[in-house]
Design a protein around this motif. Structure first.
Motif, mmCIF file in Angstrom:
data_model
loop_
_atom_site.group_PDB
_atom_site.id
_atom_site.type_symbol
_atom_site.label_atom_id
_atom_site.label_comp_id
_atom_site.label_asym_id
_atom_site.label_seq_id
_atom_site.Cartn_x
_atom_site.Cartn_y
_atom_site.Cartn_z
ATOM 1 N N MET A 1 0.840 -1.197 0.000
ATOM 2 C CA MET A 1 0.000 0.000 0.000
ATOM 3 C C MET A 1 0.875 1.247 0.000
ATOM 4 O O MET A 1 1.837 1.335 0.774
ATOM 5 C CB MET A 1 -0.905 0.029 1.244
ATOM 6 N N GLU A 2 0.512 2.204 -0.844
ATOM 7 C CA GLU A 2 1.207 3.468 -0.874
ATOM 8 C C GLU A 2 0.512 4.450 0.061
ATOM 9 O O GLU A 2 -0.684 4.328 0.349
ATOM 10 C CB GLU A 2 1.225 4.027 -2.300
ATOM 11 N N LEU A 3 1.288 5.459 0.517
ATOM 12 C CA LEU A 3 0.735 6.436 1.447
ATOM 13 C C LEU A 3 -0.444 7.182 0.826
ATOM 14 O O LEU A 3 -1.455 7.440 1.491
ATOM 15 C CB LEU A 3 1.822 7.425 1.874
ATOM 16 N N THR A 4 -0.328 7.504 -0.466
ATOM 17 C CA THR A 4 -1.426 8.200 -1.147
ATOM 18 C C THR A 4 -2.682 7.335 -1.189
ATOM 19 O O THR A 4 -3.802 7.824 -0.964
ATOM 20 C CB THR A 4 -1.005 8.566 -2.583
ATOM 21 N N GLN A 5 -2.512 6.045 -1.438
ATOM 22 C CA GLN A 5 -3.661 5.134 -1.449
ATOM 23 C C GLN A 5 -4.346 5.116 -0.085
ATOM 24 O O GLN A 5 -5.574 5.104 0.015
ATOM 25 C CB GLN A 5 -3.207 3.719 -1.813
ATOM 26 N N PRO A 30 -12.687 10.181 -11.351
ATOM 27 C CA PRO A 30 -12.155 8.960 -11.977
ATOM 28 C C PRO A 30 -10.800 8.544 -11.415
ATOM 29 O O PRO A 30 -10.543 7.350 -11.228
ATOM 30 C CB PRO A 30 -12.047 9.356 -13.460
ATOM 31 N N ALA A 31 -9.943 9.538 -11.110
ATOM 32 C CA ALA A 31 -8.624 9.212 -10.553
ATOM 33 C C ALA A 31 -8.768 8.590 -9.170
ATOM 34 O O ALA A 31 -8.050 7.638 -8.823
ATOM 35 C CB ALA A 31 -7.766 10.467 -10.484
ATOM 36 N N LEU A 32 -9.712 9.108 -8.378
ATOM 37 C CA LEU A 32 -9.940 8.550 -7.043
ATOM 38 C C LEU A 32 -10.507 7.144 -7.139
ATOM 39 O O LEU A 32 -10.063 6.232 -6.425
ATOM 40 C CB LEU A 32 -10.883 9.453 -6.258
ATOM 41 N N THR A 33 -11.481 6.961 -8.017
ATOM 42 C CA THR A 33 -12.092 5.641 -8.185
ATOM 43 C C THR A 33 -11.046 4.614 -8.621
ATOM 44 O O THR A 33 -11.004 3.485 -8.117
ATOM 45 C CB THR A 33 -13.220 5.706 -9.227
ATOM 46 N N GLN A 34 -10.174 5.024 -9.536
ATOM 47 C CA GLN A 34 -9.128 4.121 -10.010
ATOM 48 C C GLN A 34 -8.162 3.767 -8.889
ATOM 49 O O GLN A 34 -7.740 2.604 -8.761
ATOM 50 C CB GLN A 34 -8.374 4.782 -11.168
ATOM 51 N N ALA A 35 -7.814 4.741 -8.066
ATOM 52 C CA ALA A 35 -6.886 4.499 -6.958
ATOM 53 C C ALA A 35 -7.483 3.518 -5.947
ATOM 54 O O ALA A 35 -6.790 2.627 -5.435
ATOM 55 C CB ALA A 35 -6.533 5.813 -6.271
ATOM 56 N N VAL A 36 -8.779 3.665 -5.656
ATOM 57 C CA VAL A 36 -9.446 2.766 -4.713
ATOM 58 C C VAL A 36 -9.518 1.353 -5.293
ATOM 59 O O VAL A 36 -9.255 0.365 -4.593
ATOM 60 C CB VAL A 36 -10.856 3.292 -4.369
ATOM 61 N N HIS A 37 -9.865 1.234 -6.567
ATOM 62 C CA HIS A 37 -9.925 -0.084 -7.205
ATOM 63 C C HIS A 37 -8.547 -0.756 -7.216
ATOM 64 O O HIS A 37 -8.432 -1.975 -6.990
ATOM 65 C CB HIS A 37 -10.441 0.038 -8.641
ATOM 66 N N ARG A 38 -7.510 0.027 -7.442
ATOM 67 C CA ARG A 38 -6.159 -0.531 -7.447
ATOM 68 C C ARG A 38 -5.781 -1.036 -6.053
ATOM 69 O O ARG A 38 -5.127 -2.087 -5.915
ATOM 70 C CB ARG A 38 -5.158 0.520 -7.927
ATOM 71 N N LEU A 39 -6.199 -0.321 -5.010
ATOM 72 C CA LEU A 39 -5.926 -0.772 -3.641
ATOM 73 C C LEU A 39 -6.665 -2.079 -3.364
ATOM 74 O O LEU A 39 -6.100 -3.000 -2.741
ATOM 75 C CB LEU A 39 -6.357 0.306 -2.639
ATOM 76 N N GLU A 41 -7.485 -4.309 -5.535
ATOM 77 C CA GLU A 41 -6.801 -5.365 -6.287
ATOM 78 C C GLU A 41 -5.520 -5.792 -5.586
ATOM 79 O O GLU A 41 -5.211 -6.992 -5.521
ATOM 80 C CB GLU A 41 -6.493 -4.863 -7.699
ATOM 81 N N ASP A 42 -4.776 -4.832 -5.055
ATOM 82 C CA ASP A 42 -3.532 -5.152 -4.347
ATOM 83 C C ASP A 42 -3.803 -5.995 -3.105
ATOM 84 O O ASP A 42 -3.031 -6.913 -2.782
ATOM 85 C CB ASP A 42 -2.807 -3.859 -3.942
ATOM 86 N N LEU A 43 -4.904 -5.691 -2.414
ATOM 87 C CA LEU A 43 -5.222 -6.407 -1.175
ATOM 88 C C LEU A 43 -6.000 -7.687 -1.445
ATOM 89 O O LEU A 43 -6.048 -8.587 -0.592
ATOM 90 C CB LEU A 43 -6.031 -5.494 -0.235
ATOM 91 N N GLY A 44 -6.650 -7.765 -2.584
ATOM 92 C CA GLY A 44 -7.399 -8.969 -2.942
ATOM 93 C C GLY A 44 -8.741 -9.089 -2.260
ATOM 94 O O GLY A 44 -9.309 -10.188 -2.188
ATOM 95 N N VAL A 45 -9.292 -7.963 -1.754
ATOM 96 C CA VAL A 45 -10.601 -7.981 -1.093
ATOM 97 C C VAL A 45 -11.366 -6.720 -1.475
ATOM 98 O O VAL A 45 -10.759 -5.674 -1.736
ATOM 99 C CB VAL A 45 -10.477 -8.047 0.452
ATOM 100 N N PRO A 46 -12.705 -6.792 -1.514
ATOM 101 C CA PRO A 46 -13.503 -5.579 -1.757
ATOM 102 C C PRO A 46 -13.572 -4.731 -0.484
ATOM 103 O O PRO A 46 -13.816 -5.248 0.608
ATOM 104 C CB PRO A 46 -14.879 -6.131 -2.128
ATOM 105 N N LEU A 47 -13.335 -3.440 -0.617
ATOM 106 C CA LEU A 47 -13.361 -2.536 0.531
ATOM 107 C C LEU A 47 -14.667 -1.752 0.627
ATOM 108 O O LEU A 47 -15.054 -1.317 1.716
ATOM 109 C CB LEU A 47 -12.185 -1.557 0.461
#
Length: 290
Positions: A1-5, A30-39, A41-47
């Motif tokens: 996880m990145e600090l910005t995420q 859109p940039a925020l939505t993409q960042a949340v989706h990427r997080l 995906e990195d964690l492998g769970v829906p937030l």
């Protein structure tokens, strides 16, 4: 996880609204939505999960928010803490006073008469380690770090009204006042914690009828015969009221230690050490007088 995420996630978790969160973060939705989706995906769970026009946290999201929020709060405090560390290099003596505040103020006033150029900054933060000199307290049987420290034992008395029930008494068992109303400091104060321990050792929980974070208010309420209360021997001094008397507590042993310790935070700690030695001698003199 990145600090910005992490920052983006916590913002969305707080507002539960992508558009509002994007506005608060000064980025596009859109940039925020993409960042949340990427997080996710990195964690492998829906937030997050859709809830009408808004979104809500999943159980995974709630868990992540609970874990990350205090960590981010600590990170946000680092710049201020570093700034305080820089200030510790100045001529100001930074003190963390968690006990005997009245006594410390008397010592500072006396010291300033001969050292007008020395400045003092006081705080009351049990979690802070950014200080030059700290004044705390502990039960007399608890261990302490003796390095750069001074300990002075202080007996705790019971202040009671001068009435028929207590007339002629010079001492008392704490268990004998289990049904009385107590005037006390707020629970966050170390002196209050210690006094509660005395009562628990005597087999009861004190019935608090008045409490304040101001020691002067507590002293005045006891002096006005509104209840009984614990009275530290030399920290609070004598009672100047003929309608109140101090009783020695026979059982359990009611005593604490006043602890003064200093840190070598500065390149030149001479001012800190000089006041530390003055404060230690000031307390020793006060105890001899009493």
């Amino acid at each position: 996880m990145e600090l910005t995420q992490i920052r983006y996630f916590l913002e969305v978790a707080e507002t539960k609204h992508m558009t509002n969160s994007a506005r608060n973060l000064h980025i596009t939705q859109p940039a925020l939505t993409q960042a949340v989706h990427r997080l996710e995906e990195d964690l492998g769970v829906p937030l997050f999960a859709a809830k009408g026009r808004n979104i809500t946290l999943t159980e995974y999201g709630k868990y992540l928010q609970k874990k990350l929020r205090p960590l981010m709060e600590q990170l946000d405090q680092i710049p201020e803490q570093l700034s305080m560390m820089v200030k510790l290099e100045s001529d100001t003596i930074h003190m963390n006073v968690l006990a005997a505040s009245g006594l410390v103020m008397e010592a500072i006033i006396e010291y300033k008469k001969e050292h007008e150029e020395i400045l003092f900054q006081l705080q009351q933060n049990s979690e802070s380690e950014l200080y030059d000199i700290a004044v705390t307290t502990k039960l007399f049987y608890q261990s302490m770090n003796e390095k750069n420290s001074f300990a002075c034992g202080e007996k705790i008395y019971l202040a009671v009204p001068e009435n028929k029930k207590y007339s002629g008494k010079s001492s008392i068992r704490l268990a004998d006042v289990a049904e009385e109303g107590f005037v006390s400091l707020l629970g966050s104060r170390e002196f209050r914690y210690i006094c509660d321990r005395f009562c628990h050792h005597a087999g009861f929980t004190p019935k608090i009828i008045f409490e304040s974070d101001n020691p002067s208010a507590v002293k005045n309420m006891i002096a006005a015969n509104m209840g009984i209360g614990f009275w530290p021997e030399f920290t609070w001094g004598s009672i100047e009221n003929e309608n109140v008397r101090l009783l020695e507590i026979e059982e359990p042993i009611c005593q604490r230690d006043i602890i003064i310790n200093y840190n070598r935070n500065k390149i030149d700690s001479r001012n800190v050490l000089e006041f530390y030695e003055f404060l230690v001698e000031f307390i020793k003199r006060r105890k001899k007088v009493l």
